[in-house]
Design an enzyme around this catalytic site. Structure first.
Site, PDB file in Angstrom:
ATOM      1  N   ASN A   3     -74.740 -41.803   2.016  1.00  0.00           N
ATOM      2  CA  ASN A   3     -74.557 -41.146   0.677  1.00  0.00           C
ATOM      3  C   ASN A   3     -74.225 -41.380  -0.358  1.00  0.00           C
ATOM      4  OD1 ASN A   3     -73.494 -38.867   0.072  1.00  0.00           O
ATOM      5  ND2 ASN A   3     -71.879 -38.516   1.795  1.00  0.00           N
TER       6      ASN A   3
ATOM      7  N   ASP B 118     -89.403 -40.224  15.675  1.00  0.00           N
ATOM      8  CA  ASP B 118     -89.942 -39.519  16.589  1.00  0.00           C
ATOM      9  C   ASP B 118     -90.166 -39.947  17.947  1.00  0.00           C
ATOM     10  OD1 ASP B 118     -90.440 -36.805  15.734  1.00  0.00           O
ATOM     11  OD2 ASP B 118     -92.303 -37.083  15.040  1.00  0.00           O
TER      12      ASP B 118
ATOM     13  N   ASN C 211     -73.882 -38.470  -3.294  1.00  0.00           N
ATOM     14  CA  ASN C 211     -72.995 -37.929  -3.823  1.00  0.00           C
ATOM     15  C   ASN C 211     -72.748 -36.989  -2.871  1.00  0.00           C
ATOM     16  OD1 ASN C 211     -71.660 -36.064  -5.273  1.00  0.00           O
ATOM     17  ND2 ASN C 211     -73.785 -35.123  -6.123  1.00  0.00           N
TER      18      ASN C 211
ATOM     19  N   ASP D  46     -78.552 -38.627   1.006  1.00  0.00           N
ATOM     20  CA  ASP D  46     -78.785 -37.469   0.195  1.00  0.00           C
ATOM     21  C   ASP D  46     -79.573 -38.264  -1.186  1.00  0.00           C
ATOM     22  OD1 ASP D  46     -77.162 -39.209  -1.853  1.00  0.00           O
ATOM     23  OD2 ASP D  46     -75.315 -37.622  -1.023  1.00  0.00           O
TER      24      ASP D  46
ATOM     25  N   GLU E 101    -100.472 -35.973   9.962  1.00  0.00           N
ATOM     26  CA  GLU E 101     -99.520 -36.563  11.505  1.00  0.00           C
ATOM     27  C   GLU E 101    -100.159 -36.300  12.289  1.00  0.00           C
ATOM     28  OE1 GLU E 101     -95.774 -35.793  14.722  1.00  0.00           O
ATOM     29  OE2 GLU E 101     -96.755 -34.326  12.924  1.00  0.00           O
TER      30      GLU E 101
ATOM     31  N   ASP F 218     -96.977 -32.731   8.737  1.00  0.00           N
ATOM     32  CA  ASP F 218     -96.140 -33.106   9.745  1.00  0.00           C
ATOM     33  C   ASP F 218     -97.862 -31.806  10.744  1.00  0.00           C
ATOM     34  OD1 ASP F 218     -94.564 -33.623  11.361  1.00  0.00           O
ATOM     35  OD2 ASP F 218     -94.264 -31.469  11.955  1.00  0.00           O
TER      36      ASP F 218
ATOM     37  N   GLY G  26     -74.256 -37.270   6.043  1.00  0.00           N
ATOM     38  CA  GLY G  26     -74.914 -36.702   4.466  1.00  0.00           C
ATOM     39  C   GLY G  26     -74.816 -37.606   3.348  1.00  0.00           C
TER      40      GLY G  26
ATOM     41  N   ASP H 182     -85.080 -39.561  19.831  1.00  0.00           N
ATOM     42  CA  ASP H 182     -84.449 -38.562  19.109  1.00  0.00           C
ATOM     43  C   ASP H 182     -83.555 -38.121  19.895  1.00  0.00           C
ATOM     44  OD1 ASP H 182     -83.698 -36.577  17.124  1.00  0.00           O
ATOM     45  OD2 ASP H 182     -85.127 -35.189  17.629  1.00  0.00           O
TER      46      ASP H 182
END
Length: 566
Positions: free
Chosen positions: A145, A419, A147, A171, A353, A324, A169, A463
């Protein structure tokens, strides 16, 4: 001889132009059934003294799997045209193999194989820089994070256990701030999971393909990231989700509102005049109603997505696209995609992929490479003691024979991703096994990738467990692992790949030997092994082993790279 096992076809990975002068020809036979294979090659228009002039060329057995032997030879026809047949010599008889069948006598043959002409446009030419790149995959929401003002409402503490829905958060500014960390590690390419506006934390449900997600930054932030990465010798690859959009994609919202009267009705695969979302009466990714499948055969959809591909190359100078769910999109679209992308940036990398055999996408008209999950599984099976050395060799040979050699040179090789469960978890939290797996990855041909956090010993199941926030507190990092990974990546940068390009590889006494420009000895067992030093004076150039002046003592799951002293 088992003639039904003999096979060749004059295309794909069996016959392909290596250069504008040379063709690679390949052949397969039953394992142990054939002594030699000769190619009789001729020009279809060269005739002397009442017959065609042919040249015999010996094929080399490049490997075997459990059932088959694989053969290969280079042929350089003087006029770039080629007709040929195979003379297959068994231990009891010989046969001639042509497109017309199997023949016992050469004068009875018909229908030779033909490679009509080596056209320059048919030579597979992936970007040269890719084979020298070591990638680092970043899941942007979980990397850093940089920002906090951009963070969405309700972010959870950075070290929280991940769930499918919450935000931490991360970025793009956070990535910019950590570029020097990645440079020190030796990384030369960054692969980002999607960064375009979407409702989820993973961003595979795109809302706006031409807008950076506001919680990640904006177009200027991405442009700065690319520029700063390029200054450090790093390439940037973004993730394109063109198989499906997100539920909140404005065209889909319009269809929800207006049904068949919507101008975008044919952008999707909807089965009735109005849309039902539970269960969905439209095609989706898997059965996820939040991800409606796009109809890429629709010219409007195609033009929109192709413009997106061009836009981010021209606007921010990105270096590649990872695609993807690439195997569920029509081939015609990907051919158009390649023309657009290569037109915008000729050396851009196009990565699909696909988790299974991908030859239909790797003929030079669609992708440069695919994510090499078969190699992933092969390495993890060996490091995890789910297979032995002999089986590893057989599967490696089968994999090599599955694609042309130039494809392997730029194949995207990894041990884990967003994945999959993390490699440390997959390998029973045994760091010795993880080091063996990464050693096999970083010394293999192709373009290797490190999943964020693997270098500091992060763990996690599938995941969402594999998507934890990156650990930045040094006291919580495995610094020894990070230093070792840095050394391994540096070794790769200096030496290049050491196997996967035709080196001799064999198993002896439970150990794996790879003999090429250097000799690699691998102990994939949980027992210490002692190996006598080779007759020629050699030195250990990589590996955590003990040398007593006579023998190398290789620990469980250990390895050593030996180089002849000069």
């Amino acid at each position: 001889m088992e003639v039904t096992s003999l096979y060749h076809q004059p295309k794909n990975h069996y016959a392909y132009p290596l250069t504008t002068e040379t063709v690679h020809l390949r052949f397969q036979s039953k394992k142990g059934d054939v002594e030699t294979v000769l190619i009789h090659a001729k020009d279809p228009f060269t005739w002397e003294e009442g017959g065609w002039v042919s040249v015999p060329i010996s094929m080399t057995k490049i490997g075997s799997d459990e059932w088959l032997d694989y053969w290969q030879a280079d042929v350089s026809p003087p006029f770039r045209r080629l007709e040929y047949h195979f003379e297959v010599k068994g231990y009891e008889k010989s046969v001639y193999f042509t497109e017309g069948g199997v023949f016992l006598e050469e004068h009875h043959m018909r229908d030779p194989f033909k490679f009509p002409f080596i056209n320059e446009a048919d030579v597979f030419t992936p970007p040269r820089w890719v084979k020298n790149t070591v990638w680092y995959q970043i899941f942007p929401e979980r990397f850093y994070n940089g920002n906090p003002d951009l963070s969405p409402d309700g972010v959870v503490p950075w070290d929280s256990e991940p769930t499918p829905d919450h935000f931490m958060g991360g970025d793009l500014e956070g990535v910019i701030q950590k570029l020097d960390y990645l440079k020190e590690l030796g990384i030369t390419g960054l692969y980002f999971c999607p960064i375009f506006e979407a409702a989820s934390n993973h961003k595979y449900d795109t809302t706006d393909y031409k807008k950076i997600d506001p919680h990640f930054g904006d177009t200027e932030t991405l442009r700065t990231l690319v520029q700063e990465a390029h200054k450090r010798g790093m390439r940037i690859m973004l993730d394109a989700v063109f198989n499906h959009s997100g539920y909140y994609f404005p065209p889909f919202q319009d269809v929800l509102k207006n049904g068949k009267a919507s101008l975008y009705y044919d952008w999707f695969y909807i089965q009735d005049e109005s849309v039902v979302t539970d269960p969905p009466n439209y095609d989706t990714f898997a059965f996820t109603g939040m991800m409606p499948k796009l109809r890429t055969s629709n010219p409007e959809v195609r033009d929109y997505l192709l413009e997106v591909a061009r836009y981010w190359i021209e606007t921010c100078d990105i270096d590649g696209w990872r695609l993807d769910v690439a195997n569920e999109v029509d081939h015609a679209f990907w051919r158009d995609f390649r023309r657009v992308v290569k037109g915008a940036k000729p050396d851009a990398y196009i990565l699909g992929e696909i988790w299974h055999n991908s030859m239909p996408w790797l003929r030079g008209d669609q992708f440069d490479a695919v994510m090499n999950y078969p190699f992933t599984n092969l390495v993890l099976d060996l490091a995890g003691s789910a297979t032995d050395g002999e089986s590893f060799i057989q599967r490696l040979h089968k994999l090599r024979f599955s694609y042309p050699d130039p494809v392997h040179a730029v194949s995207f090789n990894m041990l884990g991703s967003h994945d999959t469960e993390r490699v440390l978890t997959r390998l029973h939290h045994d760091k010795r096994r993880v080091k063996l797996a990464y050693f096999l990855l970083l010394t293999y041909t192709g373009s290797p990738c490190v999943y964020y956090g693997d270098e500091i010993g992060m763990h996690g199941y599938n995941d969402p467990g594999c998507r934890k926030g990156m650990i930045w507190a040094e006291e919580k990092q495995d610094r020894e692992m990070r230093d070792w990974m840095t050394a391994l990546i540096r070794f790769r940068a200096y030496n290049g790949p050491l196997y996967g390009q035709g080196e001799r590889i064999y198993e002896n006494g439970g150990l794996l030997y790879i003999e090429g420009s250097k000799t690699i000895i691998i102990n994939p067992t949980d027992h210490h092994r002692v190996v006598a030093s080779p007759e020629k004076r050699t030195k250990n150039v990589f590996g955590e082993v003990h040398y007593d002046g006579i023998s190398f003592h290789i620990p469980p799951f250990g390895f050593v790279v030996l180089e002849e002293e000069k």
